[in-house]
Design an enzyme around this catalytic site. Sequence first.
Site, PDB file in Angstrom:
ATOM      1  N   HIS A 163      -2.288   1.016   5.360  1.00 21.71           N
ATOM      2  CA  HIS A 163      -2.002   2.447   5.404  1.00 21.71           C
ATOM      3  C   HIS A 163      -1.316   2.690   6.742  1.00 21.71           C
ATOM      4  O   HIS A 163      -1.650   2.047   7.741  1.00 21.71           O
ATOM      5  CB  HIS A 163      -3.263   3.307   5.448  1.00 21.71           C
TER       6      HIS A 163
ATOM      7  N   ASP B 243      -3.758   2.851   9.541  1.00 19.64           N
ATOM      8  CA  ASP B 243      -4.499   1.631   9.939  1.00 19.64           C
ATOM      9  C   ASP B 243      -3.751   0.936  11.060  1.00 19.64           C
ATOM     10  O   ASP B 243      -4.350   0.407  11.982  1.00 19.64           O
ATOM     11  CB  ASP B 243      -4.565   0.541   8.855  1.00 19.64           C
TER      12      ASP B 243
HETATM   13  C1  GLC Z   1      -8.274   3.437   0.370  1.00 18.68           C
HETATM   14  C2  GLC Z   1      -9.045   3.135  -0.884  1.00 18.68           C
HETATM   15  C3  GLC Z   1      -8.543   1.867  -1.506  1.00 18.68           C
HETATM   16  C4  GLC Z   1      -7.069   1.961  -1.717  1.00 18.68           C
HETATM   17  C5  GLC Z   1      -6.394   2.216  -0.409  1.00 18.68           C
HETATM   18  C6  GLC Z   1      -4.907   2.323  -0.566  1.00 18.68           C
HETATM   19  O1  GLC Z   1      -8.596   2.558   1.377  1.00 18.68           O
HETATM   20  O2  GLC Z   1     -10.424   3.018  -0.621  1.00 18.68           O
HETATM   21  O3  GLC Z   1      -9.178   1.594  -2.726  1.00 18.68           O
HETATM   22  O4  GLC Z   1      -6.605   0.774  -2.275  1.00 18.68           O
HETATM   23  O5  GLC Z   1      -6.884   3.395   0.150  1.00 18.68           O
HETATM   24  O6  GLC Z   1      -4.464   3.603  -0.734  1.00 18.68           O
END
Ligand code: GLC
Length: 435
Positions: A100, A103
Site C-alpha cells: 500500500h 506501508d
Molecule cells: C488490507 C487488507 C488485505 C488487502 C490489502 C490490500 O491490508 O487487510 O486483505 O489485501 O489491504 O488492499
Amino acid sequence: MNFFDNIPTIRYQGPEATDPFSFRYYDAERMVAGKTMAEHLRFAVSCWHTFLGTGQDIFGSAVHSRSWSGANDPMERARMTIRAAFEFCQKIGMQYYCFHDRDIAPEGETFAQSCKNLEEIVKLAGELQKETGVKLLWGTANLFSNPRFTHGASTNPNAHVFAYAAAQVKHAMDATKELGGDGYVFWGGREGYETLLNTDMKKEQENLATFLHMAVDYAKKIGFTGQFLIEPKPKEPTKHQYDFDAGTVLGFLRAYGLIDHFKLNIEANHATLAGHTFAHELTVAASAGKLGSIDVNRGDLLLGWDTDQFPTDLYETTQAMLVLLQHGGIGRGGLNFDAKLRRGSTDLEDLFHAHIGGMDTFARGLLVADKIISDGKLNDCIAKRYSSYESGIGKTIRDGKADFDMLEKWILENGEPKLMSGRQEYLENLLNCYI
Ligand code: GLC
Ligand code: MN
Ligand code: MN
C-alpha cells in the site's frame, strides 16, 4: 546494511531435508505441467504484514521489534524498511512484493508532502528492483487507516473524502506504473456500512462505480496496462462490505459496466468469512474468466475474524492449485502472502519459518494437483457424472434446441430418471490417495 545476516539463504533441499531453513518442495526451476514452479506460483511478500507487523492486537501493544523499524525519522524508517524488504525477498527467493502507498512511505503533514514522500521511496524501490530482480506484483492505496476514511473512501457520505481518495489512488497508480506493477488492487475495507439508519446504499454503490470508472479512465490516460483487481471481503472492519464475495463483485461489475476492466483478487480467509471455501471463491472467479490474483493465508475455524494466518493446510492448497491448473493458471497475478505472524511468534526467524512453510505448502499442493490431473481419475468421474449431456436429450438441451413443450413430451415417453450416486466418500478417499 544487512538485516538478515543470521539467516542463511533459503534453498531447495528436498523432501528428506531436516534443516528448517530450507525448502522441501518449492524448487523454483522444477518443471511441472509445462512451466517452472516459480512461473506457476509467482509468490509475493506483502509489505504491510511482513515488514510492518508488530503483533499488536486490540488488547495489547507491539511485541515484535525489527531492526529496520528503529529510526526516529519516519522517512529514514521507510528507507530502511524497503531495503529490508528486498533483502528478505532475495534471501528467501521471493520474486515479487506488494504494497500500500502508506506501508512504504509515511503520510506527511499535507497531501502534497505525502505524495513527495511516496515518490522518494518509489524511486528507491525502483533502484532496488533493478539491483535484485525482485518485481512488483501489485500496488494499492491505503484508504482505510487514516481517520478521514472512517465512513468510507469512495462510498463516504462526504464528497470531500471521495475527492481525497481519488487524489490518493491517482498517486498510488502512478507509483505502481512507475515500478512496472503487474496489477493494482482495490480492497474496500471501509466501503460498506454499519447501519442503514444513516446510509443511502444505492447512492454509495453508484459512487463506488463512478470512482472505479475514473480509475479506468486514468489508467488509459497514463498508459497503465496492469490488471485492475477487486478483492472481496464480506465484513471487517465494516459490518457489511459491498464487495462481499466473488459472486457479489461480479454482479456489481456487470451492473455498472465495469466487467471488462477488472478481475478478482481472492483471499483465502475472506472466502471463509463469507461462508465459502477458498476453492469455491476461486472457482466462481475462474469460471467467469476473472481469476486475477490470490492472497494466500488461512483463517481459524474457531474464530470468526480475519486471522490472516500463514497457509499450512495441504488440502486447501491442493484444491486451490487444482482450480488454477484447470483454468490456465494465474496469468499476471500471483500468490501474495497476505499473512501475519501470531503475536507470540516474536523472532525474526519466525518470519522465515512462516514464509517457507507457506511456499512449501503451495509447492506441494501444486505437485499433488498436477498428479491428480494427470492421473485423470477425478476428472473422469466428473465427466461421467455429466455424460448425459453429451448425447440425446442432454445434447439437445446444451445446444439450446429444447423447450418446455418438447421436454414434457420427452418425459411422458421416457418416464422417471434413474438416481445416480455422487460418490462423495469414494472421491474423498481418492483425494487422500494423492495427498
Ligand atoms: C488490507 C487488507 C488485505 C488487502 C490489502 C490490500 O491490508 O487487510 O486483505 O489485501 O489491504 O488492499
Ligand atoms: Mn488481502
Ligand atoms: Mn485478510
